[in-house]
Scaffold this active site. Structure first.
Site, PDB file in Angstrom:
ATOM      1  N   GLY A  89       2.958 -11.567  -8.135  1.00  0.00           N
ATOM      2  CA  GLY A  89       2.928 -10.470  -7.131  1.00  0.00           C
ATOM      3  C   GLY A  89       1.613 -10.306  -6.742  1.00  0.00           C
ATOM      4  O   GLY A  89       0.805 -11.296  -6.357  1.00  0.00           O
ATOM      5  N   SER A  90       1.412  -8.998  -6.268  1.00  0.00           N
ATOM      6  CA  SER A  90      -0.012  -8.739  -5.401  1.00  0.00           C
ATOM      7  C   SER A  90      -1.176  -9.048  -6.049  1.00  0.00           C
ATOM      8  O   SER A  90      -2.125  -9.022  -5.403  1.00  0.00           O
ATOM      9  CB  SER A  90       0.021  -7.618  -4.611  1.00  0.00           C
TER      10      SER A  90
END
Length: 496
Positions: A215-216
């Site tokens: 993810g981020s």
């Protein structure tokens, strides 16, 4: 008469030579065949006739041996087995060895030739050396903080000392008690069957053997690639990024959880984790540049060992521009172990240099004399020092002003990056909450610890899953444990 005696003597001598040759054939040539024969229990009996060497954390043995009085005399015991299982693994009379118990089995069992007083001494005398000890790099306080922080949730924590690569914590939950597998009784068989049938997979080492979409948190890699390539030169300049961002060659529109991402600067986009900005940056850098940066951090490396093998973290090198955009925000086929993401944080903390992580500080003979020491590990340059300095600034901004506020430690400098990774068809899977970070105490010249935390959410709390909410407090506890163990490294008067 004398002639007959002479013939008889020659014949006896030939018989004696034949016996010696046959004994040598059986003991040397056919030895491996007999040793591997399932009907031969002598190797097992010899193996368990003496206590096994120990695995040590902070000078304290977290393993032991129990005398059963049976043919397979000594069974393995574990102190705080579930907490240390992702490090020790198990040593079972029925199911073999895993993790450190496997990687260091020769030394722990006493079979390693390095334990013999002289070369080939044991081959000649038939003696068996007492098992040696393995001294780990683990910080007991950090390990406890990680284990307690995860509590009953599925997840993992990996912590590294950036300057050396020493693994300070390695936790996976849910866990299991390896002592229950030590013997060869019916009870051990029942435990084995139950653990293997458990859908929560307690024997899976999530810290090193499972990969997740990062993810981020992967935006650290994308930012490094953009800064190193000169795509971004000013952290506060507008990035000319639309919101939403249409992935190249498609009609798919990428959106953000946060407001204010249109044309945001890199600093703003990093603090509030703007997907649109980083997807566009990845596309602007290109497949070759993004691949080179990801692989510099350690992605696509099949040879990482600590000393047991670590699953390969992946960055897909055969993607189109739309897929590259998704890959650059830690989605599509991008996957990472928690240990790999701790290496990402460690590379930033280390000024652009990263050292291979390792778990064994040194090995010792039963009497305490040194067999081998880890020594200094070579470092490799991941990014320019100037890029690492800018990323440190961005990561501290996430903790000071952005989504990672729950990782802040008064009196210490803390940098972090949150992530909430979607997965499954149409992002239908329960998200994973990520947080990667590093911390430097007030009296420290350089960061002392880099951490990666992943928490697997459940369907019941899907809406409440976030890296800043679930994973950041766990990372904070681990960092505090390491800094607090430095003799008051957390002081007053330093910015977070």
């Amino acid at each position: 008469m004398t002639r007959n005696i002479r013939h008889a003597a020659v014949f006896c001598a030939l018989l004696l030579v034949a016996l010696v040759v046959n004994a040598a054939r059986v003991q040397i040539v056919q030895k491996p065949e007999y040793d591997d024969n399932p009907a031969n229990r002598r190797p097992d009996i010899a193996r368990y006739q003496q206590p096994r060497g120990d695995i040590l954390v902070g000078g304290r043995a977290v393993t032991g041996s129990r005398d059963t009085g049976e043919h397979l005399r000594f069974e393995r015991t574990y102190a705080e087995g579930p907490m240390y299982a992702p490090i020790t693994g198990f040593a079972s009379q029925a199911y073999g060895t895993t993790l450190l118990e496997h990687a260091e089995d020769g030394l722990l069992s006493g079979a390693d030739p390095m334990l013999a007083p002289l070369p080939l001494w044991n081959d000649v005398t038939g003696a068996h050396n007492p098992g040696g000890d393995v001294v780990t790099t683990i910080d007991g306080a950090a390990q406890r903080a990680a284990y307690d922080g995860l509590g009953g949730r599925k997840g993992a924590v990996a912590a590294i000392e950036p300057a050396t690569g020493r693994v300070l914590a390695l936790v996976s939950t849910p866990s299991y008690d390896p002592q229950l597998l030590s013997g060869n009784s019916a009870a051990a068989t029942r435990v084995w069957n139950r653990l293997n049938a458990d859908p929560d997979k307690p024997m899976l080492n999530r810290a090193v053997s499972r990969t997740y979409p990062p993810g981020s948190t992967f935006k650290v890699v994308t930012a490094a690639a953009a800064l190193d390539a000169g795509v971004i030169r000013d952290l506060d300049a507008p990035t000319r990024s639309p919101d939403p961002y249409t992935l190249p060659g498609t009609r798919t529109k990428l959106t953000n959880e946060a407001d204010g991402c249109r044309n945001a600067s890199l600093r703003e986009a990093f603090e509030w984790s703007c997907n649109t900005v980083f997807a566009k940056l990845g596309v602007d850098v290109g497949v070759r540049g993004m691949t080179a940066m990801a692989e510099a951090f350690g992605f696509n490396d099949e040879g990482l060992r600590v000393p047991f093998p670590v699953a390969r973290s992946t960055f897909d090198t055969s993607v189109d521009r739309a897929q590259l955009g998704l890959s650059s925000i830690g989605q599509y086929n991008t996957r990472a172990t928690p240990l790999q993401m701790a290496m990402v944080a460690a590379a930033v903390a280390g000024g652009g240099q990263v050292r291979a992580p390792y778990l064994v500080e040194r090995t010792l003979r039963a009497g305490g004399s040194l067999v081998a020491a880890a020594g200094s590990r070579p470092s490799r340059e991941v990014m320019r020092p100037s890029t690492a300095a800018l990323l440190k600034e961005l990561m501290t901004g996430v903790v000071d002003n952005g989504t990672g506020a729950k990782a802040a430690i008064p009196g210490a400098t803390v940098g972090g990056k949150t992530g909430t990774a979607q997965h499954g068809v149409g992002n239908s899977g329960t998200p994973y909450a990520w947080f990667i970070s590093w911390a430097r105490g007030a009296a420290d010249v350089e960061p002392k610890v880099a951490v990666a935390v992943v928490v697997e959410g459940s369907a019941s709390d899907r809406e409440g899953i976030s890296g800043g909410g679930l994973a950041a407090p766990i990372a904070r506890a681990v960092m505090e444990a390491v800094l607090g163990g430095e003799g008051g490294a957390i002081g007053d008067g330093s910015r977070r």
